[in-house]
Design a protein around this motif. Structure first.
Motif, PDB file in Angstrom:
ATOM      1  N   THR A  18      16.124 -85.886  19.091  1.00  0.00           N
ATOM      2  CA  THR A  18      17.099 -86.163  20.139  1.00  0.00           C
ATOM      3  C   THR A  18      18.496 -85.965  19.592  1.00  0.00           C
ATOM      4  OG1 THR A  18      15.606 -87.805  21.118  1.00  0.00           O
ATOM      5  CG2 THR A  18      17.923 -87.881  21.796  1.00  0.00           C
ATOM      6  N   ARG A  19      19.264 -85.132  20.230  1.00  0.00           N
ATOM      7  CA  ARG A  19      20.616 -84.828  19.753  1.00  0.00           C
ATOM      8  C   ARG A  19      21.492 -86.072  19.798  1.00  0.00           C
ATOM      9  NH1 ARG A  19      24.147 -80.291  19.867  1.00  0.00           N
ATOM     10  NH2 ARG A  19      25.813 -80.844  18.411  1.00  0.00           N
ATOM     11  N   ARG A 104       1.350 -89.807  18.388  1.00  0.00           N
ATOM     12  CA  ARG A 104       1.153 -88.846  17.307  1.00  0.00           C
ATOM     13  C   ARG A 104       1.787 -89.341  16.011  1.00  0.00           C
ATOM     14  NH1 ARG A 104       3.653 -83.422  19.378  1.00  0.00           N
ATOM     15  NH2 ARG A 104       5.027 -84.949  20.376  1.00  0.00           N
ATOM     16  N   ARG A 105       1.067 -89.190  14.918  1.00  0.00           N
ATOM     17  CA  ARG A 105       1.579 -89.585  13.605  1.00  0.00           C
ATOM     18  C   ARG A 105       2.418 -88.468  13.016  1.00  0.00           C
ATOM     19  NH1 ARG A 105      -1.329 -93.999  11.391  1.00  0.00           N
ATOM     20  NH2 ARG A 105      -3.147 -94.579  12.648  1.00  0.00           N
ATOM     21  N   ARG A 106       3.511 -88.839  12.346  1.00  0.00           N
ATOM     22  CA  ARG A 106       4.398 -87.871  11.714  1.00  0.00           C
ATOM     23  C   ARG A 106       4.625 -88.247  10.261  1.00  0.00           C
ATOM     24  NH1 ARG A 106       4.093 -83.492  14.820  1.00  0.00           N
ATOM     25  NH2 ARG A 106       5.142 -83.683  16.858  1.00  0.00           N
ATOM     26  N   LEU A 242      15.309 -88.361  14.713  1.00  0.00           N
ATOM     27  CA  LEU A 242      14.006 -87.742  14.510  1.00  0.00           C
ATOM     28  C   LEU A 242      12.864 -88.624  14.984  1.00  0.00           C
ATOM     29  CD1 LEU A 242      14.549 -86.310  10.912  1.00  0.00           C
ATOM     30  CD2 LEU A 242      14.902 -85.151  13.101  1.00  0.00           C
ATOM     31  N   GLY A 243      13.059 -89.927  14.883  1.00  0.00           N
ATOM     32  CA  GLY A 243      12.030 -90.880  15.248  1.00  0.00           C
ATOM     33  C   GLY A 243      12.624 -92.269  15.224  1.00  0.00           C
ATOM     34  N   ILE A 246      14.994 -93.222  12.252  1.00  0.00           N
ATOM     35  CA  ILE A 246      15.052 -92.062  11.355  1.00  0.00           C
ATOM     36  C   ILE A 246      16.014 -91.044  11.947  1.00  0.00           C
ATOM     37  CG2 ILE A 246      13.720 -90.319  10.101  1.00  0.00           C
ATOM     38  CD1 ILE A 246      11.205 -91.972  11.223  1.00  0.00           C
ATOM     39  N   ALA A 247      17.066 -90.719  11.222  1.00  0.00           N
ATOM     40  CA  ALA A 247      18.047 -89.758  11.727  1.00  0.00           C
ATOM     41  C   ALA A 247      18.514 -88.855  10.607  1.00  0.00           C
ATOM     42  CB  ALA A 247      19.246 -90.479  12.350  1.00  0.00           C
ATOM     43  N   VAL A 248      18.952 -87.657  10.997  1.00  0.00           N
ATOM     44  CA  VAL A 248      19.654 -86.760  10.088  1.00  0.00           C
ATOM     45  C   VAL A 248      21.066 -86.610  10.630  1.00  0.00           C
ATOM     46  CG1 VAL A 248      18.696 -84.758  11.320  1.00  0.00           C
ATOM     47  CG2 VAL A 248      19.722 -84.456   9.069  1.00  0.00           C
TER      48      VAL A 248
END
Length: 366
Positions: A18-19, A104-106, A242-243, A246-248
């Motif tokens: 997600t942006r 879903r697992r990542r 990302l989740g 969790i982010a970049v």
């Protein structure tokens, strides 16, 4: 040099997650780097609140890879008064696991360095040639491999979804994502260790690697990207969630396409990158490293950069302030922050004057 993605749509590929638009305005702030610094603090404070509400990943595990020498004048830019020309850094991999909203697992591997092939990076290859074998064995310690750690954790290579680095200095990804043509040094065409993994990388770094500046050339291995499959890359523009937790976040300066992993955990918010090599570099007033606190007072600078390429020094400073503002204080010692260097300063008897005041050693969440 023609790289794998140059005639491919990798640089136009849709990104994942997600942006996060909160940081988009930083590039447009008028008034120079000082004004951008103020804006970085403001936006980071706003993001902290939003990010904490996204939840937490299922787990974060730290895996030590290798401890190796690094020039003191790079790692503790201008500030150190240590007599040792080299210090020691320990490079570590983070394994982050989470579930998508659909169950879903990542699995994300952050800094899964293939350090054996990384030794071919021009700077380190030259350093190895100049260093006697006995001294190399004293200054370098291999703790474990990426695949060995995953086997210990019960993670199959085919279950890894994403590979991510704060930047691609020293990284040779051929064994991880495979090649489309035979490689003389690797005995033929390489089958990927991680057949389903995508490499998350900032778009500016992908574009820059096709024509490196002389300041960049000692730290990259662009020739190793000529035959990797371009579809293995996910080009990112800026910041993404990302989740859960969790982010970049784009943190340019150390390299133009630098990025930081941000995690929300049971102890609060962490950031990991190589913008600094020790958490005390973000609070240098508490550092006992020779020269660090005095330098920060003298020059009124509140962070000490990891500066080997010095691509954009003021921009890197601002990025480190953004990271400093995002994170929480350490529960072990509140003088220091939950900034986890992807390569962390490590005490060594061979490097007098470079023993850190405080080290995290691991980032763990369950």
């Amino acid at each position: 040099m023609k790289l794998a993605w140059q005639d491919h749509d990798v640089i136009h590929m849709p990104t994942l997650g997600t942006r996060i638009t909160l940081f988009d305005c930083l590039d447009e702030v008028p008034g120079g780097y000082g004004a951008k610094l103020d804006s970085a603090r403001t936006q980071a404070k706003a993001f902290r609140t939003e990010f904490a509400a996204t939840g937490t990943p299922d787990s974060v595990t730290t895996c030590d890879l290798v401890t190796l020498p690094y020039p003191t004048k790079f790692g503790l830019f201008r500030a150190s008064r240590a007599i040792a020309p080299f210090l020691s850094l320990t490079n570590r991999m983070l394994v982050i696991r989470w579930r998508e909203s659909d169950g879903r697992r990542r699995v994300l591997l952050f800094e899964p360095s293939d350090y054996e092939l990384g030794e071919n990076t021009p700077y380190f290859a030259a350093l190895i040639r100049r260093t006697p074998g006995a001294l190399r064995s004293l200054s370098t310690t291999r703790h474990g491999t990426v695949t060995g750690h995953l086997a210990r954790l019960g993670i199959r290579p085919e279950d890894v979804d994403y590979l991510m680095f704060d930047h691609l200095h020293t990284q040779d990804l051929r064994r991880w994502i495979g090649t489309t043509e035979p490689q003389a040094d690797l005995g033929g065409t390489v089958k990927p260790v991680f057949p389903n993994a995508k490499v998350i990388v900032q778009r500016p770094e992908l574009l820059a690697m096709s024509r490196l500046h002389p300041l960049q050339q000692p730290w990259y291995q662009p020739e190793t990207y000529e035959s990797v499959p371009p579809e293995a890359f996910l080009a990112v523009d800026g910041a993404l969630l990302l989740g859960p937790g969790i982010a970049v976040v784009a943190t340019p300066g150390h390299v133009h396409g630098n990025q930081t992993l941000v995690l929300n955990t049971s102890t609060g918010i962490w950031a990991s990158s190589e913008n600094a090599i020790a958490t005390e570099c973000l609070t240098p007033e508490h550092s006992r490293l020779p020269g660090i606190a005095r330098w920060a007072r003298t020059w009124q600078q509140e962070v000490v950069l990891n500066a080997n390429t010095i691509e954009t020094t003021a921009e890197q400073y601002n990025s480190l302030i953004l990271e400093k503002t995002l994170v929480d204080r350490s529960q072990a010692d509140p003088r220091f922050l939950q900034f986890f260097p992807s390569s962390e300063l490590t005490a060594s008897w061979t490097n007098p004057g470079t023993s850190p005041t405080f080290t995290h050693k691991a980032l763990t969440h369950r």
